[in-house]
Design a protein around this motif. Structure first.
Motif, PDB file in Angstrom:
ATOM      1  N   PRO A  14       0.826  -1.211   0.000  1.00  0.00           N
ATOM      2  CA  PRO A  14       0.000   0.000   0.000  1.00  0.00           C
ATOM      3  C   PRO A  14       0.862   1.264   0.000  1.00  0.00           C
ATOM      4  CG  PRO A  14      -0.082  -1.082   2.138  1.00  0.00           C
ATOM      5  CD  PRO A  14       0.697  -1.979   1.236  1.00  0.00           C
ATOM      6  N   ALA A  15       0.274   2.354  -0.432  1.00  0.00           N
ATOM      7  CA  ALA A  15       0.997   3.632  -0.513  1.00  0.00           C
ATOM      8  C   ALA A  15       1.561   4.053   0.834  1.00  0.00           C
ATOM      9  CB  ALA A  15       0.087   4.719  -1.078  1.00  0.00           C
ATOM     10  N   SER A  16       0.846   3.763   1.918  1.00  0.00           N
ATOM     11  CA  SER A  16       1.338   4.159   3.250  1.00  0.00           C
ATOM     12  C   SER A  16       2.653   3.460   3.570  1.00  0.00           C
ATOM     13  CB  SER A  16       0.291   3.857   4.324  1.00  0.00           C
ATOM     14  OG  SER A  16      -0.021   2.465   4.334  1.00  0.00           O
ATOM     15  N   ALA A  17       2.798   2.196   3.165  1.00  0.00           N
ATOM     16  CA  ALA A  17       4.049   1.460   3.414  1.00  0.00           C
ATOM     17  C   ALA A  17       5.174   1.991   2.525  1.00  0.00           C
ATOM     18  CB  ALA A  17       3.845  -0.035   3.170  1.00  0.00           C
ATOM     19  N   VAL A  18       4.854   2.351   1.296  1.00  0.00           N
ATOM     20  CA  VAL A  18       5.875   2.898   0.390  1.00  0.00           C
ATOM     21  C   VAL A  18       6.333   4.261   0.892  1.00  0.00           C
ATOM     22  CG1 VAL A  18       6.374   3.649  -1.973  1.00  0.00           C
ATOM     23  CG2 VAL A  18       5.038   1.556  -1.573  1.00  0.00           C
ATOM     24  N   TYR A  19       5.388   5.081   1.346  1.00  0.00           N
ATOM     25  CA  TYR A  19       5.747   6.382   1.921  1.00  0.00           C
ATOM     26  C   TYR A  19       6.644   6.211   3.151  1.00  0.00           C
ATOM     27  CZ  TYR A  19       5.351  10.788   4.465  1.00  0.00           C
ATOM     28  OH  TYR A  19       5.634  11.929   5.165  1.00  0.00           O
ATOM     29  N   ALA A  20       6.269   5.286   4.028  1.00  0.00           N
ATOM     30  CA  ALA A  20       7.086   5.033   5.224  1.00  0.00           C
ATOM     31  C   ALA A  20       8.496   4.602   4.821  1.00  0.00           C
ATOM     32  CB  ALA A  20       6.427   3.979   6.103  1.00  0.00           C
ATOM     33  N   MET A  21       8.605   3.791   3.792  1.00  0.00           N
ATOM     34  CA  MET A  21       9.915   3.344   3.308  1.00  0.00           C
ATOM     35  C   MET A  21      10.719   4.531   2.770  1.00  0.00           C
ATOM     36  SD  MET A  21      10.672   0.759   0.121  1.00  0.00           S
ATOM     37  CE  MET A  21      10.007   1.882  -1.124  1.00  0.00           C
ATOM     38  N   LEU A  22      10.085   5.349   1.947  1.00  0.00           N
ATOM     39  CA  LEU A  22      10.791   6.471   1.316  1.00  0.00           C
ATOM     40  C   LEU A  22      11.210   7.544   2.315  1.00  0.00           C
ATOM     41  CD1 LEU A  22       8.660   6.796  -1.940  1.00  0.00           C
ATOM     42  CD2 LEU A  22      10.991   5.878  -1.732  1.00  0.00           C
ATOM     43  N   THR A  23      10.599   7.527   3.488  1.00  0.00           N
ATOM     44  CA  THR A  23      10.968   8.491   4.527  1.00  0.00           C
ATOM     45  C   THR A  23      11.710   7.823   5.685  1.00  0.00           C
ATOM     46  OG1 THR A  23       8.755   8.295   5.510  1.00  0.00           O
ATOM     47  CG2 THR A  23       9.111  10.116   3.946  1.00  0.00           C
ATOM     48  N   ASP A  24      12.311   6.669   5.401  1.00  0.00           N
ATOM     49  CA  ASP A  24      13.111   5.931   6.379  1.00  0.00           C
ATOM     50  C   ASP A  24      14.584   6.066   6.008  1.00  0.00           C
ATOM     51  OD1 ASP A  24      14.372   4.132   8.052  1.00  0.00           O
ATOM     52  OD2 ASP A  24      13.235   2.390   7.384  1.00  0.00           O
ATOM     53  N   ALA A  25      15.358   6.660   6.896  1.00  0.00           N
ATOM     54  CA  ALA A  25      16.781   6.889   6.617  1.00  0.00           C
ATOM     55  C   ALA A  25      17.528   5.589   6.331  1.00  0.00           C
ATOM     56  CB  ALA A  25      17.437   7.632   7.776  1.00  0.00           C
ATOM     57  N   SER A  26      17.179   4.506   7.022  1.00  0.00           N
ATOM     58  CA  SER A  26      17.901   3.251   6.787  1.00  0.00           C
ATOM     59  C   SER A  26      17.661   2.734   5.372  1.00  0.00           C
ATOM     60  CB  SER A  26      17.527   2.192   7.828  1.00  0.00           C
ATOM     61  OG  SER A  26      16.179   1.817   7.705  1.00  0.00           O
ATOM     62  N   PHE A  27      16.461   2.913   4.832  1.00  0.00           N
ATOM     63  CA  PHE A  27      16.199   2.530   3.443  1.00  0.00           C
ATOM     64  C   PHE A  27      17.048   3.378   2.494  1.00  0.00           C
ATOM     65  CE2 PHE A  27      13.909   3.701  -0.461  1.00  0.00           C
ATOM     66  CZ  PHE A  27      13.996   2.482  -1.124  1.00  0.00           C
ATOM     67  N   ARG A  28      17.043   4.682   2.702  1.00  0.00           N
ATOM     68  CA  ARG A  28      17.799   5.578   1.817  1.00  0.00           C
ATOM     69  C   ARG A  28      19.292   5.272   1.882  1.00  0.00           C
ATOM     70  NH1 ARG A  28      14.994   9.195  -1.384  1.00  0.00           N
ATOM     71  NH2 ARG A  28      12.809   9.069  -0.808  1.00  0.00           N
ATOM     72  N   GLU A  29      19.794   4.934   3.061  1.00  0.00           N
ATOM     73  CA  GLU A  29      21.211   4.585   3.201  1.00  0.00           C
ATOM     74  C   GLU A  29      21.516   3.270   2.477  1.00  0.00           C
ATOM     75  OE1 GLU A  29      21.644   4.747   7.436  1.00  0.00           O
ATOM     76  OE2 GLU A  29      21.818   6.934   7.424  1.00  0.00           O
ATOM     77  N   GLU A  30      20.609   2.304   2.559  1.00  0.00           N
ATOM     78  CA  GLU A  30      20.802   1.034   1.862  1.00  0.00           C
ATOM     79  C   GLU A  30      20.821   1.239   0.347  1.00  0.00           C
ATOM     80  OE1 GLU A  30      18.869  -3.441   1.554  1.00  0.00           O
ATOM     81  OE2 GLU A  30      18.156  -2.087   3.132  1.00  0.00           O
ATOM     82  N   VAL A  31      19.949   2.110  -0.156  1.00  0.00           N
ATOM     83  CA  VAL A  31      19.940   2.412  -1.594  1.00  0.00           C
ATOM     84  C   VAL A  31      21.276   3.031  -2.005  1.00  0.00           C
ATOM     85  CG1 VAL A  31      18.900   3.847  -3.403  1.00  0.00           C
ATOM     86  CG2 VAL A  31      17.436   2.627  -1.775  1.00  0.00           C
ATOM     87  N   ALA A  32      21.770   3.972  -1.214  1.00  0.00           N
ATOM     88  CA  ALA A  32      23.053   4.610  -1.517  1.00  0.00           C
ATOM     89  C   ALA A  32      24.179   3.583  -1.516  1.00  0.00           C
ATOM     90  CB  ALA A  32      23.339   5.736  -0.525  1.00  0.00           C
ATOM     91  N   ASP A  33      24.191   2.720  -0.513  1.00  0.00           N
ATOM     92  CA  ASP A  33      25.234   1.685  -0.440  1.00  0.00           C
ATOM     93  C   ASP A  33      25.177   0.766  -1.652  1.00  0.00           C
ATOM     94  OD1 ASP A  33      26.143   2.669   1.999  1.00  0.00           O
ATOM     95  OD2 ASP A  33      24.990   1.227   3.190  1.00  0.00           O
ATOM     96  N   ARG A  34      23.980   0.346  -2.031  1.00  0.00           N
ATOM     97  CA  ARG A  34      23.832  -0.567  -3.169  1.00  0.00           C
ATOM     98  C   ARG A  34      24.108   0.121  -4.497  1.00  0.00           C
ATOM     99  NH1 ARG A  34      19.966  -4.745  -1.706  1.00  0.00           N
ATOM    100  NH2 ARG A  34      19.752  -5.314  -3.891  1.00  0.00           N
ATOM    101  N   SER A  35      23.989   1.442  -4.525  1.00  0.00           N
ATOM    102  CA  SER A  35      24.260   2.196  -5.751  1.00  0.00           C
ATOM    103  C   SER A  35      25.749   2.396  -5.975  1.00  0.00           C
ATOM    104  CB  SER A  35      23.560   3.560  -5.703  1.00  0.00           C
ATOM    105  OG  SER A  35      22.171   3.396  -5.677  1.00  0.00           O
ATOM    106  N   GLY A  36      26.548   2.085  -4.961  1.00  0.00           N
ATOM    107  CA  GLY A  36      27.992   2.202  -5.109  1.00  0.00           C
ATOM    108  C   GLY A  36      28.539   3.602  -4.937  1.00  0.00           C
ATOM    109  N   VAL A  37      27.821   4.474  -4.223  1.00  0.00           N
ATOM    110  CA  VAL A  37      28.355   5.816  -4.000  1.00  0.00           C
ATOM    111  C   VAL A  37      29.563   5.732  -3.074  1.00  0.00           C
ATOM    112  CG1 VAL A  37      26.108   6.899  -4.384  1.00  0.00           C
ATOM    113  CG2 VAL A  37      26.829   6.407  -2.067  1.00  0.00           C
ATOM    114  N   LEU A  38      30.436   6.712  -3.168  1.00  0.00           N
ATOM    115  CA  LEU A  38      31.648   6.724  -2.349  1.00  0.00           C
ATOM    116  C   LEU A  38      31.322   6.963  -0.883  1.00  0.00           C
ATOM    117  CD1 LEU A  38      33.876   8.826  -4.763  1.00  0.00           C
ATOM    118  CD2 LEU A  38      33.934   6.334  -4.416  1.00  0.00           C
ATOM    119  N   ARG A  39      30.407   7.895  -0.628  1.00  0.00           N
ATOM    120  CA  ARG A  39      29.947   8.186   0.727  1.00  0.00           C
ATOM    121  C   ARG A  39      28.625   8.951   0.619  1.00  0.00           C
ATOM    122  NH1 ARG A  39      33.988  11.207  -0.820  1.00  0.00           N
ATOM    123  NH2 ARG A  39      34.046  13.435  -0.479  1.00  0.00           N
TER     124      ARG A  39
END
Length: 164
Positions: A14-39
């Protein structure tokens, strides 16, 4: 001249779960890590501490310029600093700006979450603008390709995140 990008990310949630994910710092950090950013640095603030009424997401990341064409690398150097700022005005609507500090270009647009039958589509619309004569179109296309790769990684991580 500018380049338009439209891309949909589909989630079995549901949209509420997707919104919660998109506003979760741990999700955003995992995306950055998996994207291969330097930092990276992720900051998320809710309106009045209540993320259901809106949020501000700020992602600052540094990517390597390795592998980009030499004409573009001359403009950005060995690393590219990217700042993505999202203003969620509701749990389904977001304004996005992406800047590269000190460089003549940016991205701006919207994200909209649309739920139907328990599935949510994250609809992303962005305009890429580069203000460099003669090579703007080439750089806008390069940025568009990088953005689409990044959105595919985000979608993969998001599906895994929501399945946990």
């Amino acid at each position: 001249m500018a380049k338009q990008i439209t891309h949909d990310l589909i989630y079995d949630a549901p949209a509420s779960a997707v919104y919660a994910m998109l506003t979760d710092a741990s999700f955003r950090e995992e995306v950055a890590d998996r994207s291969g950013v330097l930092r990276h640095d992720v900051t998320i603030e809710g309106d009045g501490g209540d993320l259901t009424s809106g949020a501000r997401v700020r992602i600052q990341q540094w990517q390597t310029a390795a592998g980009i064409p030499s004409f573009a690398k001359k403009l950005v150097g060995d690393e590219i600093e990217i700042i993505q700022e999202e203003t969620w005005t509701s749990p389904t609507d977001c304004d996005v700006t992406v800047t590269i500090p000190g460089k003549p270009g940016e991205m701006s647009g919207t994200v909209r979450l649309v739920e139907e039958g328990g599935r949510t589509t994250e609809h992303v619309e962005l305009t890429i603008t580069v203000r460099i004569p003669l090579v703007a179109g080439k750089i806008e296309s390069l940025v568009a390709d990088m953005l689409l790769k990044s959105l595919r990684v985000e979608n993969t991580v998001g599906r895994e995140y929501l399945a946990r």
